[in-house]
Design a protein around this motif. Structure first.
Motif, PDB file in Angstrom:
ATOM      1  N   THR A  34       0.565  -1.689  -0.127  1.00 33.05           N
ATOM      2  CA  THR A  34      -0.295  -0.450  -0.078  1.00 33.05           C
ATOM      3  C   THR A  34       1.024   1.487   0.291  1.00 33.05           C
ATOM      4  N   MET A  35       0.732   1.808  -0.901  1.00 30.04           N
ATOM      5  CA  MET A  35       1.447   3.352  -0.877  1.00 30.04           C
ATOM      6  C   MET A  35       1.049   4.132  -0.601  1.00 30.04           C
ATOM      7  N   LEU A  36       1.413   4.878   0.040  1.00 33.54           N
ATOM      8  CA  LEU A  36       1.080   6.517   1.403  1.00 33.54           C
ATOM      9  C   LEU A  36       1.964   7.774   0.221  1.00 33.54           C
ATOM     10  N   LEU A  37       0.809   8.234  -0.324  1.00 33.52           N
ATOM     11  CA  LEU A  37       1.288   9.147  -1.158  1.00 33.52           C
ATOM     12  C   LEU A  37       0.866  10.614   0.129  1.00 33.52           C
ATOM     13  N   GLY A  38       1.134  11.907  -1.486  1.00 31.44           N
ATOM     14  CA  GLY A  38       0.844  13.512  -0.347  1.00 31.44           C
ATOM     15  C   GLY A  38       1.693  14.260  -0.250  1.00 31.44           C
ATOM     16  N   ARG A  39       1.710  15.245  -1.157  1.00 30.54           N
ATOM     17  CA  ARG A  39       2.902  16.184  -0.587  1.00 30.54           C
ATOM     18  C   ARG A  39       3.831  16.237   0.408  1.00 30.54           C
ATOM     19  N   ASN A  40       4.283  16.357   0.274  1.00 27.74           N
ATOM     20  CA  ASN A  40       5.425  17.027   1.711  1.00 27.74           C
ATOM     21  C   ASN A  40       4.375  17.758   2.425  1.00 27.74           C
ATOM     22  N   GLY A  41       4.798  17.231   4.095  1.00 24.62           N
ATOM     23  CA  GLY A  41       3.889  17.613   5.148  1.00 24.62           C
ATOM     24  C   GLY A  41       2.639  17.558   5.624  1.00 24.62           C
ATOM     25  N   VAL A  42       2.286  16.315   4.781  1.00 26.08           N
ATOM     26  CA  VAL A  42       0.556  15.939   4.981  1.00 26.08           C
ATOM     27  C   VAL A  42       0.249  15.595   5.771  1.00 26.08           C
ATOM     28  N   VAL A 207      -3.947   8.877  -0.805  1.00 27.23           N
ATOM     29  CA  VAL A 207      -3.315  10.010  -0.694  1.00 27.23           C
ATOM     30  C   VAL A 207      -4.105  10.663   0.475  1.00 27.23           C
ATOM     31  N   MET A 208      -3.146  11.587   0.976  1.00 26.54           N
ATOM     32  CA  MET A 208      -3.432  12.065   2.115  1.00 26.54           C
ATOM     33  C   MET A 208      -3.116  13.300   1.891  1.00 26.54           C
ATOM     34  N   ALA A 218      -6.827   1.776  -6.386  1.00 29.02           N
ATOM     35  CA  ALA A 218      -5.369   0.908  -6.657  1.00 29.02           C
ATOM     36  C   ALA A 218      -4.806   2.190  -7.482  1.00 29.02           C
ATOM     37  N   MET A 219      -3.139   1.625  -7.322  1.00 26.87           N
ATOM     38  CA  MET A 219      -2.384   2.158  -7.531  1.00 26.87           C
ATOM     39  C   MET A 219      -2.366   2.060  -9.269  1.00 26.87           C
ATOM     40  N   ALA A 220      -2.767   0.846  -9.443  1.00 29.79           N
ATOM     41  CA  ALA A 220      -2.554   1.108 -11.464  1.00 29.79           C
ATOM     42  C   ALA A 220      -4.411   2.351 -11.891  1.00 29.79           C
ATOM     43  N   GLU A 221      -5.112   2.412 -10.701  1.00 31.89           N
ATOM     44  CA  GLU A 221      -5.997   3.413 -11.692  1.00 31.89           C
ATOM     45  C   GLU A 221      -5.220   5.049 -11.293  1.00 31.89           C
ATOM     46  N   LEU A 222      -4.629   5.302 -10.028  1.00 29.78           N
ATOM     47  CA  LEU A 222      -3.534   6.622 -10.013  1.00 29.78           C
ATOM     48  C   LEU A 222      -2.855   6.867 -11.014  1.00 29.78           C
ATOM     49  N   ALA A 223      -1.747   5.754 -11.154  1.00 27.67           N
ATOM     50  CA  ALA A 223      -1.200   5.870 -12.417  1.00 27.67           C
ATOM     51  C   ALA A 223      -1.289   5.967 -13.720  1.00 27.67           C
ATOM     52  N   GLN A 229      -3.756  12.982 -10.948  1.00 31.90           N
ATOM     53  CA  GLN A 229      -2.763  12.923  -9.952  1.00 31.90           C
ATOM     54  C   GLN A 229      -2.403  14.209  -9.346  1.00 31.90           C
ATOM     55  N   GLU A 230      -3.495  15.470 -10.416  1.00 34.47           N
ATOM     56  CA  GLU A 230      -3.217  16.773 -10.679  1.00 34.47           C
ATOM     57  C   GLU A 230      -3.829  17.566  -9.549  1.00 34.47           C
ATOM     58  N   ARG A 231      -5.264  16.677  -9.557  1.00 34.20           N
ATOM     59  CA  ARG A 231      -6.278  17.056  -8.678  1.00 34.20           C
ATOM     60  C   ARG A 231      -5.980  16.361  -7.073  1.00 34.20           C
ATOM     61  N   LEU A 232      -5.354  15.731  -6.710  1.00 31.32           N
ATOM     62  CA  LEU A 232      -5.353  15.298  -5.526  1.00 31.32           C
ATOM     63  C   LEU A 232      -3.636  15.777  -4.954  1.00 31.32           C
ATOM     64  N   MET A 233      -2.662  15.928  -5.972  1.00 33.47           N
ATOM     65  CA  MET A 233      -1.744  16.561  -5.120  1.00 33.47           C
ATOM     66  C   MET A 233      -1.093  17.773  -5.682  1.00 33.47           C
ATOM     67  N   GLY A 234      -1.760  18.363  -6.971  1.00 31.63           N
ATOM     68  CA  GLY A 234      -1.444  19.345  -7.224  1.00 31.63           C
ATOM     69  C   GLY A 234      -0.001  19.242  -8.174  1.00 31.63           C
ATOM     70  N   LEU A 235       0.199  17.979  -9.231  1.00 27.89           N
ATOM     71  CA  LEU A 235       1.465  17.762  -9.451  1.00 27.89           C
ATOM     72  C   LEU A 235       1.063  16.648  -9.879  1.00 27.89           C
ATOM     73  N   SER A 236       1.567  16.993 -10.986  1.00 28.54           N
ATOM     74  CA  SER A 236       2.085  14.988 -12.463  1.00 28.54           C
ATOM     75  C   SER A 236       2.970  14.843 -11.861  1.00 28.54           C
TER      76      SER A 236
END
Length: 241
Positions: A34-42, A207-208, A218-223, A229-236
């Motif tokens: 399980t990948m725990l993702l998000g920008r720094n400091g979240v 994603v936090m 699913a990681m594949a869906e996000l990938a 990606q842009e909507r959740l984390m403000g970056l691609s």
């Protein structure tokens, strides 16, 4: 789906006057990465540290195989079979590589078969087995840090940014080791900023943002969805982040 290896339910964690985790909910499925993702400091590192008992949750449940571990001290959580690789590596620089590994093997003497496997994925550890850990390169120290968590089979591995700041060749070695651990059926919660590593290893993603979980799937869906990606984390993340 079977019961998850780990479940966080309504977890709040405060550090001093700051409310870092604000009702975090997610599962780590058994036998998956399980990948725990998000920008720094979240709140990603705080989530790992709260699971491990370094920070105490103010509210909520942290269930390991159905047992609430939220109030347990860190050594008790480790004894339940949770391996933790902190972002700052957590090795003992004044001790040898061998001594670092012996300390990490809580159940007794080092298992020779498992040690041989670790030497096969991290050859420098065998080369510098009798040398002081403080003399290793940055990449070699990270290998030792992860090998200490892997020295015994654990129920759950918590790993915080294992490839951060490493050269591409070392990143490849690290990813290969984690893939082998995954192939053994390990349950892993992995914080990782290198998207190619996250995409290659992750089964699911959490994603936090601002101390809360804003997306799971699913990681594949996000990938495969740069707009998501842009909507959740403000970056691609395709841009190499």
């Amino acid at each position: 789906m079977s019961d998850p290896m780990l479940r966080l339910s309504g977890v709040y964690t405060d550090i001093a006057q700051y409310h870092i985790l604000q009702g975090v909910n997610f599962d780590v499925p058994r036998g998956q990465v399980t990948m725990l993702l998000g920008r720094n400091g979240v709140g990603k590192t705080t989530s790992l540290r709260t699971i491990m008992g370094h920070w105490r949750a103010r509210a909520g449940q942290i269930l390991l195989d159905g047992q609430d571990i939220a109030a347990l001290p860190t050594p008790a959580i480790a004894r339940l079979g949770v391996g933790y690789v902190p972002e700052n590596m957590g090795i003992f620089s004044d001790l040898t590589v061998e001594e670092n590994m012996i300390l990490a093997a809580s159940s007794g003497p080092l298992d020779r078969t498992r040690l041989d496997w670790l030497f096969s994925v991290f050859p420098p550890l065998q080369t510098f087995w009798k040398g002081h850990a403080g003399n290793l390169s940055g990449g070699q120290k990270q290998m030792l840090s992860i090998a200490r968590a892997m020295v015994e089979e654990r129920r759950l591995y918590l790993i915080d940014e294992p490839t951060k700041g490493l050269a591409p060749a070392i990143v490849s070695t690290m990813a290969g080791a984690l893939r082998q651990l995954k192939d053994q059926g390990a349950s892993i919660l992995l914080v990782e900023q290198n998207f190619s590593v996250a995409r290659a290893l992750g089964d699911s993603a959490v994603v936090m943002d601002d101390g809360r979980v804003v997306w799971t799937g699913a990681m594949a869906e996000l990938a495969g969805d740069a707009a998501l990606q842009e909507r959740l984390m403000g970056l691609s993340m395709e841009a190499g982040h």
